[in-house]
Design a protein around this motif. Structure first.
Motif, PDB file in Angstrom:
ATOM      1  N   THR A 136      -5.943  -3.129  -2.250  1.00 38.12           N
ATOM      2  CA  THR A 136      -5.591  -1.788  -2.728  1.00 38.12           C
ATOM      3  C   THR A 136      -6.584  -1.285  -3.766  1.00 38.12           C
ATOM      4  N   GLY A 137      -7.390  -2.198  -4.344  1.00 43.41           N
ATOM      5  CA  GLY A 137      -8.307  -1.829  -5.421  1.00 43.41           C
ATOM      6  C   GLY A 137      -7.731  -2.080  -6.794  1.00 43.41           C
ATOM      7  N   TYR A 138      -6.469  -2.539  -6.863  1.00 44.57           N
ATOM      8  CA  TYR A 138      -5.804  -2.741  -8.151  1.00 44.57           C
ATOM      9  C   TYR A 138      -5.654  -4.235  -8.463  1.00 44.57           C
ATOM     10  N   PRO A 139      -5.564  -4.573  -9.765  1.00 41.89           N
ATOM     11  CA  PRO A 139      -5.383  -5.974 -10.149  1.00 41.89           C
ATOM     12  C   PRO A 139      -4.023  -6.506  -9.711  1.00 41.89           C
ATOM     13  N   VAL A 140      -3.996  -7.813  -9.422  1.00 46.33           N
ATOM     14  CA  VAL A 140      -2.771  -8.477  -8.980  1.00 46.33           C
ATOM     15  C   VAL A 140      -2.400  -9.561  -9.984  1.00 46.33           C
ATOM     16  N   ILE A 141      -1.153  -9.509 -10.418  1.00 48.49           N
ATOM     17  CA  ILE A 141      -0.576 -10.487 -11.340  1.00 48.49           C
ATOM     18  C   ILE A 141       0.290 -11.440 -10.528  1.00 48.49           C
TER      19      ILE A 141
ATOM     20  N   THR B  98       0.815  -1.207   0.000  1.00 52.16           N
ATOM     21  CA  THR B  98       0.000   0.000   0.000  1.00 52.16           C
ATOM     22  C   THR B  98       0.852   1.262   0.000  1.00 52.16           C
ATOM     23  N   ASN B  99       2.028   1.201   0.633  1.00 56.77           N
ATOM     24  CA  ASN B  99       2.913   2.369   0.650  1.00 56.77           C
ATOM     25  C   ASN B  99       3.473   2.652  -0.741  1.00 56.77           C
ATOM     26  N   VAL B 100       3.765   1.591  -1.480  1.00 57.68           N
ATOM     27  CA  VAL B 100       4.256   1.747  -2.845  1.00 57.68           C
ATOM     28  C   VAL B 100       3.142   2.316  -3.727  1.00 57.68           C
ATOM     29  N   VAL B 101       1.951   1.794  -3.566  1.00 58.88           N
ATOM     30  CA  VAL B 101       0.797   2.272  -4.336  1.00 58.88           C
ATOM     31  C   VAL B 101       0.568   3.758  -4.105  1.00 58.88           C
ATOM     32  N   GLU B 102       0.687   4.186  -2.870  1.00 58.16           N
ATOM     33  CA  GLU B 102       0.444   5.597  -2.564  1.00 58.16           C
ATOM     34  C   GLU B 102       1.488   6.504  -3.203  1.00 58.16           C
TER      35      GLU B 102
END
Length: 285
Positions: free
Chosen positions: A201-206, A160-164
């Protein structure tokens, strides 16, 4: 893990990748990211890309072509790194034009970003750079979809810190990739809970099936790997809800110039893709 809370409820829109109009996330069809670890030459790269396109088209699986123009994180100074930025991007641009596929490659330096963004449809941040704030922010500012690989040293809730950092630039076209966690020396293990955790996070995960069976530095001057387990992990990841799979391939992995021990042989991939697609459909995608 209790600290994994976003400041506000957020669900990203479907991530769109061009060319091809590929959608990721929110129940969109399973996406394949695949190609050789590194560009060896144009002919080898094209051969792999054309074969992947044919396989993916036959079963209707969206495909993003991946190949690195420079591997700046090789174990040894003597290891092959690729053709470099200029020649490598020319090859990727030609592959993109001739095969009509979106292309992905990893960027290691801030000075490469502008040139890479002119060619790449997805810019990848390598696992070892997932904490490098300046690199992350500048890549995000390129206004391209960003695939961030979770470092082997990072807990899934810490993504989440990277996403932010990426979101701070206004870029919300983010893919997250799970590639295993360090398990002692020269070994990785996969915690499949991380797929669901990172999706918060709300984002897709590969899920990166081939790097997850890598044995980092396991061959002394290079990494070893256990490619025989990659299909098993890929199947488990799709069953766990992954939005896509990342699989490096080569027509002769034992002679590949990079990551051969954990790459799958190209002519074995089709049967695996059929299995993954079947699992994905059972999961309602």
């Amino acid at each position: 893990m209790a600290g994994f809370v976003r400041q506000e409820s957020f669900m990203a829109d479907l991530i769109k990748i061009e060319p091809g109009g590929i959608s990721l996330g929110h129940g969109a069809p399973l996406v394949l990211i695949s190609g050789p670890c590194v560009i060896e030459d144009y002919e080898t790269t094209y051969r792999i890309g054309a074969a992947l396109k044919e396989m993916a088209a036959k079963i209707g699986m969206p495909l993003i072509f991946k190949a690195s123009y420079d591997k700046a994180n090789r174990t040894s100074i003597q290891s092959y790194r690729g053709p470099g930025l200029e020649d490598g991007l020319k090859i990727l641009a030609k592959i993109k034009r001739e095969l009509g596929l979106p292309v992905l490659s990893d960027v290691h330096r801030i000075g490469e970003i502008a040139a890479a963004a002119e060619v790449l449809d997805v810019i990848q941040i390598p696992a070892f750079l997932c904490r490098q704030t300046d690199v992350i922010v500048e890549i995000a500012r390129a206004a391209k979809p960003v695939n961030i690989k979770k470092g082997q040293f990072l807990a899934p809730w810490d993504i989440t810190n990277v996403v932010e950092k990426i979101e701070s630039t206004g870029n919300h076209r983010v893919l997250l990739t799970e590639r295993g966690s360090m398990f002692g020396y020269n070994n990785l293990v996969v915690d499949f809970r991380s797929i669901a955790i990172m999706q918060k996070t709300g984002y897709p995960v590969i899920f990166d099936a081939t790097h997850s069976v890598q044995l980092p530095g396991g061959a002394g001057s290079s990494s070893a790997g256990q490619r025989e387990y990659a299909p098993l992990l890929a199947r488990a990841a799709v069953a766990a809800g992954a939005d896509g799979v990342f699989i490096e391939v080569h027509h002769d992995p034992d002679r590949a110039l990079c990551d051969g021990p954990n790459s799958l042989k190209l002519d074995t991939l089709y049967d695996l893709l059929l299995q993954l697609q079947s699992i994905s459909r059972v999961m309602g995608r």
